[in-house]
Design an enzyme around this catalytic site. Structure first.
Site, PDB file in Angstrom:
ATOM      1  N   ASP A  22     -11.582  -6.607  -9.980  1.00 55.87           N
ATOM      2  CA  ASP A  22     -10.137  -6.205  -9.223  1.00 55.87           C
ATOM      3  C   ASP A  22      -8.837  -6.758  -9.092  1.00 55.87           C
ATOM      4  O   ASP A  22      -9.175  -7.555 -10.305  1.00 55.87           O
ATOM      5  CB  ASP A  22     -10.347  -6.146  -7.242  1.00 55.87           C
ATOM      6  CG  ASP A  22      -9.468  -5.052  -6.648  1.00 55.87           C
ATOM      7  OD1 ASP A  22      -8.554  -5.385  -6.380  1.00 55.87           O
ATOM      8  OD2 ASP A  22     -10.334  -4.735  -5.983  1.00 55.87           O
ATOM      9  N   VAL A  64      -6.674  -1.268 -14.360  1.00 58.26           N
ATOM     10  CA  VAL A  64      -7.823  -0.738 -14.226  1.00 58.26           C
ATOM     11  C   VAL A  64      -6.781   0.354 -15.854  1.00 58.26           C
ATOM     12  O   VAL A  64      -7.451   1.453 -16.749  1.00 58.26           O
ATOM     13  CB  VAL A  64      -8.086   0.483 -13.348  1.00 58.26           C
ATOM     14  CG1 VAL A  64      -9.320  -0.061 -12.478  1.00 58.26           C
ATOM     15  CG2 VAL A  64      -7.178   0.818 -12.752  1.00 58.26           C
ATOM     16  N   ASN A  73     -13.294   2.770  -8.586  1.00 57.79           N
ATOM     17  CA  ASN A  73     -13.043   3.331  -7.090  1.00 57.79           C
ATOM     18  C   ASN A  73     -11.316   2.631  -6.488  1.00 57.79           C
ATOM     19  O   ASN A  73     -11.234   3.037  -5.972  1.00 57.79           O
ATOM     20  CB  ASN A  73     -14.235   2.494  -6.359  1.00 57.79           C
ATOM     21  CG  ASN A  73     -13.342   2.669  -5.084  1.00 57.79           C
ATOM     22  OD1 ASN A  73     -13.408   3.551  -3.530  1.00 57.79           O
ATOM     23  ND2 ASN A  73     -13.252   1.051  -4.670  1.00 57.79           N
ATOM     24  N   TYR A 129      -0.945  11.456  -5.148  1.00 61.94           N
ATOM     25  CA  TYR A 129      -2.365  11.483  -4.746  1.00 61.94           C
ATOM     26  C   TYR A 129      -3.319  12.459  -4.636  1.00 61.94           C
ATOM     27  O   TYR A 129      -4.268  12.199  -5.530  1.00 61.94           O
ATOM     28  CB  TYR A 129      -2.642  10.331  -3.021  1.00 61.94           C
ATOM     29  CG  TYR A 129      -3.836  10.146  -2.807  1.00 61.94           C
ATOM     30  CD1 TYR A 129      -4.488   9.043  -3.750  1.00 61.94           C
ATOM     31  CD2 TYR A 129      -4.816  11.001  -2.197  1.00 61.94           C
ATOM     32  CE1 TYR A 129      -5.333   8.542  -2.861  1.00 61.94           C
ATOM     33  CE2 TYR A 129      -5.501  10.598  -2.083  1.00 61.94           C
ATOM     34  CZ  TYR A 129      -6.029   8.885  -1.501  1.00 61.94           C
ATOM     35  OH  TYR A 129      -7.385   8.560  -1.862  1.00 61.94           O
ATOM     36  N   LYS A 161      -6.172  13.237  -7.960  1.00 60.17           N
ATOM     37  CA  LYS A 161      -7.158  13.081  -6.827  1.00 60.17           C
ATOM     38  C   LYS A 161      -8.279  14.661  -7.257  1.00 60.17           C
ATOM     39  O   LYS A 161      -9.511  14.653  -7.938  1.00 60.17           O
ATOM     40  CB  LYS A 161      -7.290  12.969  -5.483  1.00 60.17           C
ATOM     41  CG  LYS A 161      -7.349  11.466  -5.016  1.00 60.17           C
ATOM     42  CD  LYS A 161      -8.273  10.119  -5.635  1.00 60.17           C
ATOM     43  CE  LYS A 161      -8.595   8.902  -4.973  1.00 60.17           C
ATOM     44  NZ  LYS A 161      -9.007   8.140  -6.018  1.00 60.17           N
ATOM     45  N   THR A 204     -10.227   1.502   6.206  1.00 59.09           N
ATOM     46  CA  THR A 204      -9.654   0.401   4.692  1.00 59.09           C
ATOM     47  C   THR A 204      -8.923   0.044   4.832  1.00 59.09           C
ATOM     48  O   THR A 204      -8.036   0.712   5.697  1.00 59.09           O
ATOM     49  CB  THR A 204     -10.419   1.358   3.817  1.00 59.09           C
ATOM     50  OG1 THR A 204      -9.175   2.500   3.067  1.00 59.09           O
ATOM     51  CG2 THR A 204     -11.175   2.433   3.158  1.00 59.09           C
ATOM     52  N   THR A 250      -5.883   2.774   5.132  1.00 58.33           N
ATOM     53  CA  THR A 250      -5.583   3.866   5.829  1.00 58.33           C
ATOM     54  C   THR A 250      -5.265   2.882   6.834  1.00 58.33           C
ATOM     55  O   THR A 250      -5.189   3.822   7.860  1.00 58.33           O
ATOM     56  CB  THR A 250      -7.106   4.800   6.166  1.00 58.33           C
ATOM     57  OG1 THR A 250      -7.743   3.730   6.317  1.00 58.33           O
ATOM     58  CG2 THR A 250      -7.205   5.289   5.380  1.00 58.33           C
TER      59      THR A 250
END
Length: 247
Positions: free
Chosen positions: A37, A61, A87, A152, A156, A187, A190
């Site tokens: 991370d 990433v 993820n 987003y 996805k 999470t 959200t």
């Protein structure tokens, strides 16, 4: 004996939320887990909680050098990486007209390019492991459209397509690639969302990161004849109809 004894796994976005839950489940089943991370302090806490042989590694990433360093470190710690969970993700709100181009690009860079870069870098190790598995964490936004989060949604859907291409390319090397599509999950991402988002679902609640993690564990350890497939964890949100409460 754990279901992942002897396996080395990399979990991106592992410092919190779904990623941290996946790391915990993997470690509990005997895996050597690299928690990756950009959130150094939180990621180090998760790795410390899991204990040896879990470890934290800083990973942006979108940076090829970060991925190369992570792979070298993970393999030095004990054998080829056999599990990759892509993820890491970000979310940006805004209509197509209002959103700044740099915000749109950033979401695609992290959510889609970052996953591609992980596959690109780790594919040789996954083949060498003899039983490689990649789980890409997509979203119900990779199965349907949502307003005001176009970047987003695009990322996805792209991740869902990348999953299928990777599954075709890597199958001959013994590597399976699947995508998981969570609905509303509790999470940090959200945290600002209203609970009413889930009100019309057949299961009228937010899911938990642990519920998604258990699906990921199933794909890695049990779903040995599945590749290129989507697995939905959404409380029925994508079943096609919403429950209307009686007055």
């Amino acid at each position: 004996m754990g279901r992942m004894d002897g396996r080395a796994a990399v979990v991106t976005g592992g410092a919190r939320g779904i990623g941290a839950a996946v790391a915990r489940v993997f470690a509990a089943e005997g895996a050597r887990v690299t928690v990756a991370d950009v959130l150094d302090a939180e990621g180090q806490e998760v790795a410390a909680e899991l204990g040896a042989p879990a470890r934290f590694r800083h990973l942006d990433v979108t940076e090829p050098d970060d991925w190369a360093a992570l792979l070298a470190d993970a393999e030095e710690a004990g054998g080829p990486v056999s599990v990759l969970v892509n993820n890491a993700g970000v979310l940006a709100f805004g209509t197509i007209e209002e959103q700044a181009p740099e915000d749109f690009r950033r979401v695609l860079d992290v959510n889609l390019y970052g996953a591609w870069l992980g596959l690109h870098t780790l594919a040789p190790a996954l083949r060498r492991s003899g039983d490689g598995v990649v789980v890409n964490i997509s979203s119900t936004a990779g199965l349907m459209g949502y307003a005001n989060i176009g970047a987003y949604v695009a990322s996805k859907w792209g991740l869902r397509g990348l999953t299928k291409s990777a599954a075709l390319e890597l199958a001959a090397g013994g590597v399976r690639v699947c995508s998981v599509h969570p609905g509303p999950i509790t999470t940090p991402m959200t945290a600002a969302m209203d609970d009413s988002i889930a009100a019309g679902q057949p299961m009228a609640r937010f899911g938990t990161p642990e519920e998604v993690a258990r699906m990921v564990l199933f794909l890695v350890t049990e779903a040995t004849y599945s590749t290129g497939s989507e697995f939905v964890v959404d409380g029925g949100a994508t079943t096609g109809s919403m429950i209307v409460a009686e007055e």
